[in-house]
Design an enzyme around this catalytic site. Structure first.
Site, PDB file in Angstrom:
ATOM      1  N   SER A 132       0.853  -1.198   0.000  1.00  0.00           N
ATOM      2  CA  SER A 132       0.000   0.000   0.000  1.00  0.00           C
ATOM      3  C   SER A 132       0.881   1.237   0.000  1.00  0.00           C
ATOM      4  O   SER A 132       2.009   1.199   0.521  1.00  0.00           O
ATOM      5  CB  SER A 132      -0.892   0.013   1.241  1.00  0.00           C
ATOM      6  OG  SER A 132      -1.481   1.298   1.430  1.00  0.00           O
ATOM      7  N   TYR A 146      -2.176  -0.927  10.220  1.00  0.00           N
ATOM      8  CA  TYR A 146      -2.243  -1.264   8.789  1.00  0.00           C
ATOM      9  C   TYR A 146      -0.974  -0.798   8.069  1.00  0.00           C
ATOM     10  O   TYR A 146      -0.347  -1.562   7.321  1.00  0.00           O
ATOM     11  CB  TYR A 146      -3.487  -0.604   8.183  1.00  0.00           C
ATOM     12  CG  TYR A 146      -3.652  -0.829   6.706  1.00  0.00           C
ATOM     13  CD1 TYR A 146      -4.081  -2.060   6.209  1.00  0.00           C
ATOM     14  CD2 TYR A 146      -3.397   0.188   5.790  1.00  0.00           C
ATOM     15  CE1 TYR A 146      -4.247  -2.264   4.850  1.00  0.00           C
ATOM     16  CE2 TYR A 146      -3.555  -0.007   4.430  1.00  0.00           C
ATOM     17  CZ  TYR A 146      -3.989  -1.228   3.955  1.00  0.00           C
ATOM     18  OH  TYR A 146      -4.147  -1.430   2.605  1.00  0.00           O
TER      19      TYR A 146
END
Ligand code: NDP
Length: 237
Positions: A132, A146
């Site tokens: 990401s 995350y």
């Protein structure tokens, strides 16, 4: 694309969103595709019927099940680790079990799957992990766990690229920005947080990410390894 025609591809987490687009792309390009799912049995079965790919239930939170799935999928030409979850909110209020579950799915599973795949992967093999942009940049609060998991993919890929480079296996991370999926719908809460930082004020499509994955799996990317490939509409520009 001739590059993956007849190649053996395993996509961990292929039932929905970006993973489903990757399954569709590889199947359309003529690869023999197997993909895993955990909760979305019906979606997985529909996708298998649509594409001719094989759907198998494997929970990425279960380390031994992941290793067994990779082992039983036989010598793989391409492994794509897409399965991922997000936990969002105040870390002081967050359920530690949810954080540990995220660590199992987003960090432990990609590592063990990659190592297991490399045991039997032939020269020219490809390991591709979906990271990401939050591995590089954490532009708003509430996503530290995350983001931590996606940064871990960066050092994992750099290290495994060196470990497996002598055998001609590449290891790369694709780092999407906002992509319109169930995890991050275009009309969802993250829009207002990320659009101000983007060159394009919109979400990308799962197919955009699948295109980058397909290129990394193909013959033109044979010299590309240990690298992060960002596809984010200018979020990190
Ligand atoms: P979705 O939530 O839309 O889909 C997640 C996919 O992962 C589903 O196929 C799901 O399968 C699978 N999955 C989740 N947990 C497990 C598990 N325990 N075992 C097996 N499979 C699992 O997410 P996206 O498509 O948006 O995200 C895919 C990847 O891309 C993730 O790694 C995510 O972090 C990353 N990403 C997404 C971005 C976005 O904006 N959408 C941005 C940057 C990165 P099932 O439903 O069957 O459990």
């Amino acid at each position: 694309m001739a590059g993956v025609q007849g190649k053996s591809v395993l996509v961990l987490g292929g039932s929905r969103g970006i993973g489903a687009a990757i399954v569709r792309r590889f199947a359309a390009d003529g690869a023999a595709v197997t993909f895993t799912y955990a909760g979305s049995k019906e979606a997985a079965e529909r996708l298998a019927a649509e594409t001719g790919a094989t759907a198998v239930m494997t929970d990425s939170a279960d380390r031994d099940a992941v290793i067994a799935r990779v082992r039983d999928s036989g010598p793989l030409d391409v492994l794509v680790v897409n399965a991922g979850v997000v936990v969002y909110g105040d870390p002081l209020e967050m359920d530690p079990d949810a954080v540990d579950q995220l660590i199992r799915i987003n960090i432990a599973a990609p590592y063990h799957a990659s190592v297991e795949a490399a045991r039997r992967m032939p020269e020219g093999g490809r390991i591709i992990v979906i990271g990401s942009v939050n591995g590089d940049r954490v532009s708003f609060p509430g996503i530290s766990a995350y983001a931590m998991s996606k940064s871990a993919m960066q050092s994992m890929a750099r290290g495994l690229a060196r470990d497996f480079g002598p055998r001609g296996i590449t290891v790369n991370v694709v780092q999407p920005g906002p992509i319109d999926t169930d995890m991050n719908p275009a009309d969802g809460p993250f829009k207002d947080l990320v659009y101000p930082a983007m060159a394009f004020k919109r979400h990308g499509r799962p197919e955009d990410v699948a295109g980058m994955v397909a290129w990394l799996a193909g013959p033109e990317a044979g010299f590309v390894t240990g690298a992060m490939h960002t596809i984010d509409g200018g979020f990190g520009a």
